[in-house]
Scaffold this active site. Structure first.
Site, PDB file in Angstrom:
ATOM      1  N   HIS A 141      -1.686  34.367 125.691  1.00  0.00           N
ATOM      2  CA  HIS A 141      -1.767  35.224 126.888  1.00  0.00           C
ATOM      3  C   HIS A 141      -0.447  35.176 127.658  1.00  0.00           C
ATOM      4  CE1 HIS A 141      -6.217  34.092 126.534  1.00  0.00           C
ATOM      5  NE2 HIS A 141      -6.258  35.411 126.506  1.00  0.00           N
ATOM      6  N   ASP A 186      -5.582  40.829 118.091  1.00  0.00           N
ATOM      7  CA  ASP A 186      -6.755  41.708 118.044  1.00  0.00           C
ATOM      8  C   ASP A 186      -6.276  43.089 117.598  1.00  0.00           C
ATOM      9  OD1 ASP A 186      -8.883  39.889 119.305  1.00  0.00           O
ATOM     10  OD2 ASP A 186      -7.207  39.733 120.681  1.00  0.00           O
ATOM     11  N   SER A 199      -6.533  31.196 120.522  1.00  0.00           N
ATOM     12  CA  SER A 199      -7.656  32.009 120.998  1.00  0.00           C
ATOM     13  C   SER A 199      -8.459  31.185 121.999  1.00  0.00           C
ATOM     14  CB  SER A 199      -8.553  32.384 119.815  1.00  0.00           C
ATOM     15  OG  SER A 199      -9.797  32.851 120.270  1.00  0.00           O
ATOM     16  N   ARG A 218     -11.493  31.142 122.229  1.00  0.00           N
ATOM     17  CA  ARG A 218     -12.672  30.616 121.517  1.00  0.00           C
ATOM     18  C   ARG A 218     -12.371  29.300 120.793  1.00  0.00           C
ATOM     19  NH1 ARG A 218     -13.607  36.157 121.335  1.00  0.00           N
ATOM     20  NH2 ARG A 218     -15.682  36.748 122.056  1.00  0.00           N
TER      21      ARG A 218
HETATM   22  P1  AMP Z   1      -8.678  37.946 125.610  1.00  0.00           P
HETATM   23  O1  AMP Z   1      -8.554  37.117 126.848  1.00  0.00           O
HETATM   24  O2  AMP Z   1      -9.145  37.206 124.424  1.00  0.00           O
HETATM   25  O3  AMP Z   1      -9.414  39.235 125.861  1.00  0.00           O
HETATM   26  O4  AMP Z   1      -7.182  38.364 125.255  1.00  0.00           O
HETATM   27  C1  AMP Z   1      -6.378  39.056 126.169  1.00  0.00           C
HETATM   28  C2  AMP Z   1      -5.157  39.563 125.466  1.00  0.00           C
HETATM   29  O5  AMP Z   1      -4.442  38.467 124.900  1.00  0.00           O
HETATM   30  C3  AMP Z   1      -5.500  40.505 124.303  1.00  0.00           C
HETATM   31  O6  AMP Z   1      -4.592  41.593 124.316  1.00  0.00           O
HETATM   32  C4  AMP Z   1      -5.317  39.625 123.098  1.00  0.00           C
HETATM   33  O7  AMP Z   1      -4.977  40.329 121.925  1.00  0.00           O
HETATM   34  C5  AMP Z   1      -4.159  38.745 123.550  1.00  0.00           C
HETATM   35  N1  AMP Z   1      -4.116  37.515 122.751  1.00  0.00           N
HETATM   36  C6  AMP Z   1      -5.159  36.685 122.462  1.00  0.00           C
HETATM   37  N2  AMP Z   1      -4.749  35.691 121.653  1.00  0.00           N
HETATM   38  C7  AMP Z   1      -3.422  35.883 121.424  1.00  0.00           C
HETATM   39  C8  AMP Z   1      -2.434  35.198 120.663  1.00  0.00           C
HETATM   40  N3  AMP Z   1      -2.725  34.114 119.954  1.00  0.00           N
HETATM   41  N4  AMP Z   1      -1.166  35.683 120.657  1.00  0.00           N
HETATM   42  C9  AMP Z   1      -0.859  36.796 121.372  1.00  0.00           C
HETATM   43  N5  AMP Z   1      -1.747  37.493 122.111  1.00  0.00           N
HETATM   44  C10 AMP Z   1      -3.014  37.058 122.140  1.00  0.00           C
END
Ligand code: AMP
Length: 307
Positions: free
Chosen positions: A62, A177, A212, A214
């Site tokens: 993030h 994603d 992630s 998760r």
């Molecule tokens: P999320 O909080 O999981 O909804 O992710 C928010 C944003 O962060 C989304 O655009 C994801 O694709 C991006 N994101 C999540 N994990 C990663 C990662 N390992 N590297 C780069 N961007 C990420």
């Protein structure tokens, strides 16, 4: 000035900078009206705004989006909102990690200017079940679309609403994603939105596991097993010239199960423009390997591009 009752202004003295007098500021908005009034008062700055939507439980992936945003935009806005409408599995929604205090400090350290932190009622005053349908075509029937019915409708609902509220010039999302990025690009085209989508590279742990939120839910043992997804993608890349694609996909699925994954939704070697499975490998044509698998109760996804 914005109403101080509704806006929490955080001042945070950084401990790791040598000149300790530096105070970093980030404004947190909980309410749309306050955010809009701030935007109206900073209209020139707002024209060059970059936006990073998140669901919190922030990690370096993030923060890399924030860093990319800061390079290209004059004002960096992040949001933290765990969107109920994109969870096809209630348990996944209920167990979604929440580390808000830490997230706020990470965002301040990363130099984020504004954090939008709305409630579900603020985002969806008429309830989130009342969203309009988005025509996503095969993106909704393939891979994540197939295995998570309704998920991408929820993604479109929340991203559309956030873009309408924030109205940024630039939107930063992660290639982690990949299908979601394709869906959001389609949303931008369908709704004719004046925003440029920037897709940023996936940040990985030392063993290749994609970072992630998760991952926090994995046990120590599962965390070690989780690296197998990246290893399998590398194995596919190394064998793609010599082995039929369906055979490679099948072998990788089997290997993941043998490593300790509970089930594999898919391992797919696909066309990165359509996500349709590639019939044969042609070194002159780009391909993407996409994987989704359950490790215990946690569903992990990843992808890797080869050309
Ligand atoms: P999320 O909080 O999981 O909804 O992710 C928010 C944003 O962060 C989304 O655009 C994801 O694709 C991006 N994101 C999540 N994990 C990663 C990662 N390992 N590297 C780069 N961007 C990420």
């Amino acid at each position: 000035m914005c109403k101080s009752t509704k806006i929490k202004r955080i001042e945070f003295k950084t401990t790791f900078r040598t000149h300790s007098a530096i105070i970093l500021n980030m404004i947190i908005f909980h309410h749309i009206a306050d955010l809009k009034s701030y935007a109206d008062k900073n209209i020139d700055l707002w024209k060059e705004t970059g936006f990073v939507p998140t669901m919190g439980a922030l990690h370096e992936g993030h923060l890399s989006l924030i860093a990319n945003c800061k390079q290209q935009a004059r004002l960096t806005i992040a949001s933290i909102f765990v969107n109920p409408s994109q969870f096809n599995d209630v348990k996944d929604f209920e167990k979604y990690p929440n580390t808000l205090d830490k997230d706020i400090h990470l965002l301040i350290e990363a130099g984020c200017d504004v954090l939008f932190l709305p409630s579900v009622a603020e985002m969806y005053p008429n309830g989130w079940q009342t969203g309009k349908p988005y025509l996503l075509g095969s993106l909704e029937t393939l891979l994540e679309g197939y295995y998570r019915p309704g998920h991408f409708q929820g993604v479109c609902q929340v991203v559309h609403r956030l873009l309408q509220i924030i109205n940024p010039a630039h939107l930063f999302m992660g290639a982690k994603d990949f299908q979601q990025c394709m869906v959001v690009q389609r949303l931008i085209e369908l709704e004719n939105l004046a925003v440029s989508l920037h897709i940023c590279p996936t940040l990985r742990e030392d063993d290749g596991l994609a970072m992630s939120s998760r991952n926090m839910r994995l046990t120590e043992k599962e965390r070690i097993i989780a690296g197998a997804i990246y290893r399998e993608m590398q194995h596919i890349k190394a064998s793609i010239n010599t082995t039929p694609l369906r055979q490679l996909e099948g072998l990788s699925s089997k290997n993941l199960l043998v490593s300790g994954f509970k089930s594999v939704d898919y391992v797919s070697i696909a066309n990165p423009t359509t996500l349709a499975p590639l019939e044969t490998w042609n070194p002159n044509t780009p391909a993407v390997i996409l994987v989704a698998a359950f490790l215990g109760e946690v569903r992990l996804i990843d992808n890797f591009h080869i050309s």
